[in-house]
Design an enzyme around this catalytic site. Structure first.
Site, PDB file in Angstrom:
ATOM      1  N   GLU A 101      24.861  11.795  22.032  1.00  0.00           N
ATOM      2  CA  GLU A 101      24.335  10.409  22.653  1.00  0.00           C
ATOM      3  C   GLU A 101      24.060   9.431  21.340  1.00  0.00           C
ATOM      4  OE1 GLU A 101      21.971  11.620  26.427  1.00  0.00           O
ATOM      5  OE2 GLU A 101      20.826  11.967  24.729  1.00  0.00           O
ATOM      6  N   CYS A 114      21.415   3.768  17.023  1.00  0.00           N
ATOM      7  CA  CYS A 114      20.936   5.052  16.555  1.00  0.00           C
ATOM      8  C   CYS A 114      21.969   6.042  16.790  1.00  0.00           C
ATOM      9  CB  CYS A 114      19.744   5.237  17.617  1.00  0.00           C
ATOM     10  SG  CYS A 114      18.874   7.003  17.019  1.00  0.00           S
ATOM     11  N   CYS A 121      20.682  20.914  17.487  1.00  0.00           N
ATOM     12  CA  CYS A 121      20.166  20.930  16.012  1.00  0.00           C
ATOM     13  C   CYS A 121      19.419  22.255  15.718  1.00  0.00           C
ATOM     14  CB  CYS A 121      18.986  19.767  16.007  1.00  0.00           C
ATOM     15  SG  CYS A 121      17.899  19.658  14.617  1.00  0.00           S
ATOM     16  N   CYS A 125      12.037  21.359  15.924  1.00  0.00           N
ATOM     17  CA  CYS A 125      10.538  20.596  15.705  1.00  0.00           C
ATOM     18  C   CYS A 125       9.849  20.702  17.328  1.00  0.00           C
ATOM     19  CB  CYS A 125      10.690  19.298  15.382  1.00  0.00           C
ATOM     20  SG  CYS A 125      11.602  19.057  13.761  1.00  0.00           S
ATOM     21  N   CYS A 128      10.004  17.780  19.631  1.00  0.00           N
ATOM     22  CA  CYS A 128      11.514  16.906  20.011  1.00  0.00           C
ATOM     23  C   CYS A 128      12.485  17.837  20.955  1.00  0.00           C
ATOM     24  CB  CYS A 128      12.256  17.127  18.513  1.00  0.00           C
ATOM     25  SG  CYS A 128      13.925  16.213  18.535  1.00  0.00           S
ATOM     26  N   GLU A 177      20.175  16.877  12.423  1.00  0.00           N
ATOM     27  CA  GLU A 177      19.591  16.877  11.038  1.00  0.00           C
ATOM     28  C   GLU A 177      20.807  16.181  10.097  1.00  0.00           C
ATOM     29  OE1 GLU A 177      16.542  16.431   9.206  1.00  0.00           O
ATOM     30  OE2 GLU A 177      18.323  16.077   7.625  1.00  0.00           O
ATOM     31  N   SER A 230      10.596  12.325   8.331  1.00  0.00           N
ATOM     32  CA  SER A 230       9.879  12.647   9.346  1.00  0.00           C
ATOM     33  C   SER A 230       8.457  13.421   9.029  1.00  0.00           C
ATOM     34  CB  SER A 230      10.701  13.535  10.360  1.00  0.00           C
ATOM     35  OG  SER A 230      11.682  12.863  10.987  1.00  0.00           O
ATOM     36  N   LEU A 231       7.723  12.898   8.655  1.00  0.00           N
ATOM     37  CA  LEU A 231       6.256  13.729   8.084  1.00  0.00           C
ATOM     38  C   LEU A 231       5.732  14.323   9.100  1.00  0.00           C
ATOM     39  CD1 LEU A 231       5.020  14.255   5.366  1.00  0.00           C
ATOM     40  CD2 LEU A 231       3.779  12.163   5.857  1.00  0.00           C
ATOM     41  N   HIS A 232       4.863  13.367   9.906  1.00  0.00           N
ATOM     42  CA  HIS A 232       4.214  13.935  11.065  1.00  0.00           C
ATOM     43  C   HIS A 232       3.043  14.802  10.910  1.00  0.00           C
ATOM     44  CE1 HIS A 232       7.702  12.262  13.240  1.00  0.00           C
ATOM     45  NE2 HIS A 232       8.472  13.100  12.859  1.00  0.00           N
ATOM     46  N   ASN A 307       6.958  10.484  22.686  1.00  0.00           N
ATOM     47  CA  ASN A 307       7.880  10.508  24.063  1.00  0.00           C
ATOM     48  C   ASN A 307       7.750  11.450  24.702  1.00  0.00           C
ATOM     49  OD1 ASN A 307       8.520   7.487  23.761  1.00  0.00           O
ATOM     50  ND2 ASN A 307       9.835   8.464  21.659  1.00  0.00           N
ATOM     51  N   CYS A 350      13.125   7.871  20.953  1.00  0.00           N
ATOM     52  CA  CYS A 350      12.983   8.868  19.797  1.00  0.00           C
ATOM     53  C   CYS A 350      12.721  10.213  20.319  1.00  0.00           C
ATOM     54  CB  CYS A 350      11.879   8.527  19.112  1.00  0.00           C
ATOM     55  SG  CYS A 350      11.992   6.896  18.163  1.00  0.00           S
TER      56      CYS A 350
HETATM   57  N1  SAH Z   1      16.585  15.274  12.244  1.00  0.00           N
HETATM   58  C1  SAH Z   1      16.444  14.110  11.605  1.00  0.00           C
HETATM   59  C2  SAH Z   1      16.938  12.982  12.488  1.00  0.00           C
HETATM   60  C3  SAH Z   1      16.123  12.776  13.827  1.00  0.00           C
HETATM   61  S1  SAH Z   1      15.173  11.196  13.689  1.00  0.00           S
HETATM   62  C4  SAH Z   1      14.977  13.856  11.428  1.00  0.00           C
HETATM   63  O1  SAH Z   1      14.122  14.807  11.817  1.00  0.00           O
HETATM   64  O2  SAH Z   1      14.363  12.716  10.808  1.00  0.00           O
HETATM   65  C5  SAH Z   1      14.342  11.156  15.190  1.00  0.00           C
HETATM   66  C6  SAH Z   1      12.779  10.812  14.910  1.00  0.00           C
HETATM   67  O3  SAH Z   1      12.125  10.835  16.322  1.00  0.00           O
HETATM   68  C7  SAH Z   1      12.324  11.853  13.991  1.00  0.00           C
HETATM   69  O4  SAH Z   1      11.147  11.159  13.242  1.00  0.00           O
HETATM   70  C8  SAH Z   1      11.684  12.759  14.929  1.00  0.00           C
HETATM   71  O5  SAH Z   1      10.705  13.721  14.338  1.00  0.00           O
HETATM   72  C9  SAH Z   1      11.000  11.933  15.982  1.00  0.00           C
HETATM   73  N2  SAH Z   1      10.724  12.485  17.382  1.00  0.00           N
HETATM   74  C10 SAH Z   1      11.335  13.658  17.797  1.00  0.00           C
HETATM   75  N3  SAH Z   1      10.930  13.936  18.974  1.00  0.00           N
HETATM   76  C11 SAH Z   1       9.943  12.803  19.196  1.00  0.00           C
HETATM   77  C12 SAH Z   1       9.156  12.402  20.454  1.00  0.00           C
HETATM   78  N4  SAH Z   1       9.507  13.372  21.472  1.00  0.00           N
HETATM   79  N5  SAH Z   1       8.595  11.428  20.355  1.00  0.00           N
HETATM   80  C13 SAH Z   1       8.518  10.634  19.415  1.00  0.00           C
HETATM   81  N6  SAH Z   1       9.314  10.877  18.105  1.00  0.00           N
HETATM   82  C14 SAH Z   1       9.992  11.891  18.234  1.00  0.00           C
END
Ligand code: SAH
Length: 379
Positions: A101, A114, A121, A125, A128, A177, A230-232, A307, A350
């Site tokens: 996508e 995007c 993947c 995570c 995700c 990734e 993507s720290l989180h 999301n 996202c």
């Molecule tokens: N694998 C890479 C590229 C993906 S970027 C990475 O992890 O950075 C997509 C972004 O959306 C990342 O920051 C991911 O952590 C975030 N993301 C994933 N699932 C999400 C969700 N359900 N709601 C909001 N952000 C999310």
């Protein structure tokens, strides 16, 4: 690419050296190769030519020679969805079971595409949706750049150099990734940012990683785009759980790689993405710890409201909590825009991307290939 004939190679996604070699192999005299590559790049990436006949200033016999050997095939569009907020999502296919996508997000001052780097993947995570789809395979440079070309075709966004273009920014934030598919992503981004290619400024291209630490320095040196992390989470214990790659490359090592990222400066800040998960990582103590953790790094913090997707084990933080969290971060001097969710109604926001593709077992694939082969044989 589906529109390529069985033996023809697509010229999309070939770096300058590779295209030179392909032209030489197709019988173009050595002395002409460089000029031809420049002309072809210009037609393909500046003008969006979809076939060689469109290249009207090139000799007819050269065009015919090209058409005999090559295609300009793009991924096939399986579906296009348009959100009520104008976000568009395309599901693309380049072969049986190879579906991915791409999302276009129009904003007042920019249009961001995007782009996906893998089908599925490996990272899993927890929050995700893509992470629930096993890796099928890496996308090729043709498939990565193909996403940009398909979007520009659909948005009527040619030539690339026209003022007021629709696609002004590209983020490698789709499925996959990117730093686990380094070579292909690099080839695609080099063409994307080459002045003779799609000519997007490196400042308008951002690569997002969950933290493949050993590849971060190389990404800076060899691609030179903006970096997003993507720290989180601010503690290893929690990050181990929600971004499992943290067990391999913990927060301290990740931030060390950011401190030394080539080109990071106050005018080129690293973006730290932080998904807001209710009662998981959204306390005000977490906000204060986040600010402390990033001290000394030229950083922007991007708070992403979670999301939801079917079966997701989390909820999005309450809006009031997101605002309080953002206030602490802002007060510490970080720009911390809250990412407005876009395209949620079409599962384009996202972390919501996923395709139905599954990796076929080699035995199934071989059997399918064999029967296709048999079907092609004269009866
Ligand atoms: N694998 C890479 C590229 C993906 S970027 C990475 O992890 O950075 C997509 C972004 O959306 C990342 O920051 C991911 O952590 C975030 N993301 C994933 N699932 C999400 C969700 N359900 N709601 C909001 N952000 C999310």
């Amino acid at each position: 690419m589906p529109s390529s004939g069985p033996d023809k190679k697509s010229l999309i996604g070939l770096g300058a050296d590779e295209m030179s070699a392909a032209l030489a192999a197709a019988g173009i005299p050595d002395k002409n190769v460089r000029m031809r590559v420049r002309q072809l790049w210009n037609w393909i990436y500046v003008h969006g030519a979809r076939d060689f006949d469109a290249m009207t200033n090139l000799a007819k016999d050269f065009r015919a020679q090209m058409a005999e050997h090559f295609t300009l095939g793009r991924p096939e569009i399986v579906t296009e969805q348009i959100s009520t907020d104008g976000t568009r999502k395309w599901l693309l296919r380049t072969g049986p079971g190879i579906e991915f996508e791409t999302v276009y997000i129009p904003e007042e001052d920019r249009g961001t595409l995007c782009v996906s780097s893998q089908v599925g993947c490996t990272l899993t995570c927890r929050f995700c949706h893509t992470g629930t789809q096993k890796l099928v395979r890496n996308l090729t440079p043709a498939e990565i750049l193909g996403q940009v070309l398909v979007a520009k075709d659909a948005l009527d966004d040619w030539p690339s150099t026209a003022p007021g273009r629709s696609v002004t920014n590209v983020v490698m934030m789709g499925m996959g990734e990117p730093l686990y598919n380094f070579d292909n992503v690099k080839t695609a981004l080099v063409i994307l940012t080459d002045g003779d290619g799609l000519a997007l400024s490196k400042r308008r291209v951002t690569l997002s990683t969950a933290g493949v630490v050993p590849m971060i320095a190389r990404a800076g040196a060899e691609i030179g785009s903006g970096l997003a992390i993507s720290l989180h989470a601010v503690r290893d214990e929690l990050r181990d759980e929600i971004v499992p790659i943290n067990k391999k490359y913990p927060i301290k090592e990740l931030l060390e790689a950011c401190r030394t990222y080539p080109g990071a400066s106050n005018s080129r800040r690293i973006t730290f993405e932080y998904v807001m998960l209710k009662d998981v990582n959204d306390s005000l103590a977490d906000a204060r710890a986040l600010v402390k953790l990033l001290a000394g790094i030229p950083a922007k913090i991007n708070l992403i409201p979670f999301n939801a997707w079917p079966g997701a084990p989390y909820e999005c933080s309450d809006w009031a909590q997101i605002e309080k969290f953002a206030e602490i971060v802002n007060k510490a001097g970080y720009a911390s825009p809250v990412r407005t969710p876009r395209g949620r109604d079409i599962m384009a926001a996202c972390g919501q991307l996923k395709s139905e593709s599954v990796k076929e077992r080699a035995s199934t694939r071989l059997a399918a290939e064999k029967s296709a082969q048999l079907a092609r044989m004269p009866h």
